[in-house]
Design an enzyme around this catalytic site. Structure first.
Site, short mmCIF file in Angstrom:
data_model
loop_
_atom_site.label_atom_id
_atom_site.label_comp_id
_atom_site.label_asym_id
_atom_site.label_seq_id
_atom_site.Cartn_x
_atom_site.Cartn_y
_atom_site.Cartn_z
N LYS A 22 0.84 -1.21 0.00
CA LYS A 22 0.00 0.00 0.00
C LYS A 22 0.86 1.25 0.00
O LYS A 22 0.64 2.18 -0.78
CB LYS A 22 -0.90 -0.01 1.25
CG LYS A 22 -1.54 1.30 1.57
CD LYS A 22 -2.37 1.24 2.83
CE LYS A 22 -1.65 1.59 4.09
NZ LYS A 22 -1.34 3.02 4.28
N ASN A 23 1.88 1.28 0.87
CA ASN A 23 2.67 2.51 1.02
C ASN A 23 3.60 2.76 -0.17
O ASN A 23 4.17 3.85 -0.28
CB ASN A 23 3.48 2.48 2.32
CG ASN A 23 2.60 2.71 3.53
OD1 ASN A 23 1.41 2.99 3.39
ND2 ASN A 23 3.17 2.60 4.72
N CYS A 124 -4.45 12.67 12.99
CA CYS A 124 -5.08 11.36 12.90
C CYS A 124 -4.86 10.66 14.23
O CYS A 124 -4.22 11.22 15.13
CB CYS A 124 -4.51 10.55 11.74
SG CYS A 124 -2.83 10.04 11.99
N ARG A 129 0.77 14.79 13.12
CA ARG A 129 1.27 14.55 11.76
C ARG A 129 1.17 15.77 10.83
O ARG A 129 0.43 15.76 9.84
CB ARG A 129 0.57 13.34 11.14
CG ARG A 129 0.87 12.07 11.89
CD ARG A 129 0.19 10.88 11.29
NE ARG A 129 0.91 10.30 10.16
CZ ARG A 129 0.54 9.21 9.53
NH1 ARG A 129 -0.55 8.57 9.90
NH2 ARG A 129 1.24 8.73 8.53
N VAL A 131 2.44 18.66 7.92
CA VAL A 131 3.13 18.53 6.63
C VAL A 131 4.07 19.72 6.42
O VAL A 131 4.43 20.06 5.30
CB VAL A 131 2.15 18.40 5.43
CG1 VAL A 131 1.45 17.06 5.44
CG2 VAL A 131 1.15 19.54 5.40
N ASP A 315 5.33 0.89 11.93
CA ASP A 315 4.11 0.20 11.47
C ASP A 315 4.05 -1.26 11.92
O ASP A 315 3.06 -1.95 11.62
CB ASP A 315 4.00 0.29 9.94
CG ASP A 315 3.62 1.69 9.47
OD1 ASP A 315 3.29 2.54 10.31
OD2 ASP A 315 3.67 1.93 8.24
N ARG A 408 -8.24 -0.72 5.13
CA ARG A 408 -7.38 0.30 4.50
C ARG A 408 -6.03 -0.30 4.11
O ARG A 408 -5.38 0.19 3.18
CB ARG A 408 -7.12 1.45 5.48
CG ARG A 408 -8.33 2.30 5.78
CD ARG A 408 -7.94 3.53 6.57
NE ARG A 408 -6.67 4.02 6.10
CZ ARG A 408 -5.66 4.43 6.88
NH1 ARG A 408 -5.79 4.44 8.18
NH2 ARG A 408 -4.54 4.85 6.37
C1 UD1 Z 1 4.65 7.06 6.20
C2 UD1 Z 1 3.80 5.81 6.09
C3 UD1 Z 1 3.32 5.37 7.46
C4 UD1 Z 1 4.51 5.21 8.40
C5 UD1 Z 1 5.37 6.47 8.42
C6 UD1 Z 1 6.66 6.30 9.22
C7 UD1 Z 1 2.79 6.02 3.91
C8 UD1 Z 1 1.57 6.26 3.10
N1 UD1 Z 1 2.66 6.09 5.23
O1 UD1 Z 1 3.80 8.09 6.73
O2 UD1 Z 1 2.62 4.14 7.33
O3 UD1 Z 1 4.03 4.96 9.72
O4 UD1 Z 1 5.76 6.82 7.07
O5 UD1 Z 1 7.38 5.21 8.76
O6 UD1 Z 1 3.84 5.73 3.37
N2 UD1 Z 1 6.50 14.99 10.30
C9 UD1 Z 1 6.52 16.34 10.59
N3 UD1 Z 1 6.35 17.23 9.56
C10 UD1 Z 1 6.18 16.81 8.27
C11 UD1 Z 1 6.17 15.44 7.98
C12 UD1 Z 1 6.34 14.54 9.02
O7 UD1 Z 1 6.66 16.72 11.75
O8 UD1 Z 1 6.03 17.67 7.38
C13 UD1 Z 1 6.66 14.01 11.41
C14 UD1 Z 1 5.43 13.10 11.58
O9 UD1 Z 1 4.44 13.72 12.38
C15 UD1 Z 1 6.04 11.90 12.22
C16 UD1 Z 1 7.43 11.80 11.55
O10 UD1 Z 1 7.71 13.11 11.05
O11 UD1 Z 1 6.21 12.10 13.60
C17 UD1 Z 1 7.53 10.81 10.41
O12 UD1 Z 1 6.48 11.04 9.51
P1 UD1 Z 1 6.57 10.62 7.96
O13 UD1 Z 1 7.78 9.80 7.73
O14 UD1 Z 1 6.39 11.85 7.14
O15 UD1 Z 1 5.28 9.70 7.82
P2 UD1 Z 1 4.26 9.62 6.63
O16 UD1 Z 1 4.94 9.84 5.33
O17 UD1 Z 1 3.05 10.43 6.96
#
Ligand code: UD1
Length: 428
Positions: A22-23, A124, A129, A131, A315, A408
């Site tokens: 999925k990811n 969530c 989380r 961006v 995960d 999901r």
């Molecule tokens: C992806 C995976 C998710 C997995 C996660 C960590 C997908 C679709 N999802 O989520 O299953 O659990 O990686 O391996 O691939 N953060 C910030 N600011 C940002 C972006 C991230 O503070 O702009 C923080 C997040 O809140 C979190 C950490 O960085 O604490 C890691 O997040 P990230 O690696 O970005 O996770 P996702 O890409 O959302």
């Protein structure tokens, strides 16, 4: 709302085919926006998140068609994409709200059309989380970003993003993917330092390079992307799902059974395999997958800390905690990626697990010989699978509520497990 009924206590035996990841599939779908030419993606899992991403692409004007692809005992989906007629650069709240990974359309839209309006995904169950790291990096590439009414409004200054040196202050999987996609069509060179190294990033880079992108270093912490004018048609098969494979490996372990886990790549699961081996479980690599044998295992507790790849995946933390709840001795689990990822703990405790949470980030688990069935509630995707695992090992009947989270990310989980002897049934 569907529920899952499980009567535990049967060691699992047999073969399980792991689906496409999925990811990996979600960013690949977003990447199809980058080209006017037709794209084909195969080995796509049939999951709710894939449907959400498909709806989002359709809302932008991408034409999609899917068909089933059957190879022996294994079924997957093949998708055709035509993004030549995209007529909107708006990713609306109703669609982004369903799935955070929707924000992955931001980089591709901005790179191809010079503008995008994408709803902020919001928090969530597992944490806030944000961006912000995606947005800071796009600003370094020349985007002008304004947050208004819950939306990210992004525009390039002269129609094209500019290559830039991006140093992520924190490893981010989605951030690395968004910037890597955006940089393929930018003017000049982009260097991403402290990049995420997950296999899903490598898979995305492999596909983008097939489309004509110039990316080097994916899978390491430094990725170099030289922008090109346009990208072309490509066909790509999604890598297998390492998180699903790890979940079934733990299913064999927790039921003290033996499973052949097929269509799996153990090299993407080294951290999990090492922990399982240290706990006393036998793992053997075979052609097309690996065998997990816990029939004669005395499983010992162990300590894990979640980390970015190649560290232990967040995960798989909840599933490993379910196993630790049935191991001999104590275990310490430290969650370093998300601030609120112990939602499964109170539910596991309802099944008799002995777990103490310290602060937000660590939990001590004192293993017990048997958990017992109970009525519990799934709170997020991986928490749901940890409850399934605990129930498979528990004495008596467990009812898991709110299992829509499972759909999901786990394709036909009840069919795959019941084919190996599990007493599991979906109640509509
Ligand atoms: C992806 C995976 C998710 C997995 C996660 C960590 C997908 C679709 N999802 O989520 O299953 O659990 O990686 O391996 O691939 N953060 C910030 N600011 C940002 C972006 C991230 O503070 O702009 C923080 C997040 O809140 C979190 C950490 O960085 O604490 C890691 O997040 P990230 O690696 O970005 O996770 P996702 O890409 O959302």
């Amino acid at each position: 709302m569907d529920k899952m009924k499980i009567v535990g206590g049967t060691p699992l035996h047999g073969k399980i085919y792991v689906s496409g990841a999925k990811n990996a599939a979600l960013p690949l779908f977003a990447a199809t926006i980058l080209s006017k030419e037709p794209q084909v993606i195969t080995n796509v899992p049939n999951l709710a998140d894939i449907k959400s991403m498909s709806s989002l692409l359709e809302c932008l004007g991408v034409k999609l068609a899917s068909e089933q692809y059957v190879k022996g005992d294994y079924k997957s989906l093949k998708y055709n994409f035509d993004a030549s007629g995209i007529n909107s650069v708006v990713a609306p709240y109703e669609l982004v709200n369903k799935m955070r990974a929707s924000v992955l359309v931001l980089g591709p839209l901005l790179a191809r059309f010079g503008e995008a309006k994408v709803s902020l995904p919001g928090g969530c169950a597992i944490g806030t989380r944000p961006v912000d790291l995606h947005l800071d990096a796009l600003e370094k590439m020349g985007a002008v970003i304004d947050l208004d009414g819950g939306y990210i409004n992004a525009k390039t200054k002269n129609g094209r993003l500019q290559g830039a040196n991006i140093i992520f202050p924190k490893v981010t999987v989605g951030g690395t993917e968004n910037i890597m996609m955006a940089a393929t069509l930018a003017e000049g060179r982009t260097v991403i330092a402290n990049a995420a190294q997950e296999p899903e990033i490598q898979d995305l880079a492999y596909y983008l390079n097939k489309m004509g992108a110039k990316i080097e270093g994916a899978g390491t912490s430094k990725i170099i992307i030289d922008g090109v004018e346009e990208l072309h048609s490509a066909e790509h098969s999604v890598i297998s799902d390492r998180i699903e494979a790890a979940t079934y490996a733990i299913a064999a372990a927790i039921t003290r059974g033996k499973l052949d886990i097929l269509n799996a790549t153990i090299s993407t699961l080294e951290a999990v395999a090492t922990v399982l081996t240290d706990c006393g479980i036998m793992i053997e690599e075979i052609d097309n997958g690996f065998i997990v044998d816990a029939e004669d295992s005395i499983i010992m507790g162990t300590d894990i800390m979640t980390e970015p790849y190649p560290g232990f995946p967040t995960d798989v933390q909840a599933q490993m905690m379910a196993l630790m709840a049935t191991a001999n001795g104590a275990s310490l689990v430290t969650e370093s990626i998300f601030e609120n990822r112990f939602m499964h703990v109170p539910e596991l405790m309802r099944m008799g697990a002995d777990i103490n949470i310290h602060g937000n980030a660590s939990a001590i688990i004192r293993g017990k010989n048997r958990l017992s069935g109970a009525e519990v509630m799934a709170t997020d995707l991986r928490a749901s699978s940890s409850l399934i695992l605990a129930a498979l090992a528990g004495r008596g009947e467990t009812i898991i509520n709110r299992i829509y989270h499972l759909d999901r990310g786990y394709e036909k989980i009840e069919e795959k497990l019941s084919a190996c002897g599990a007493n599991i049934e979906r109640i509509k």
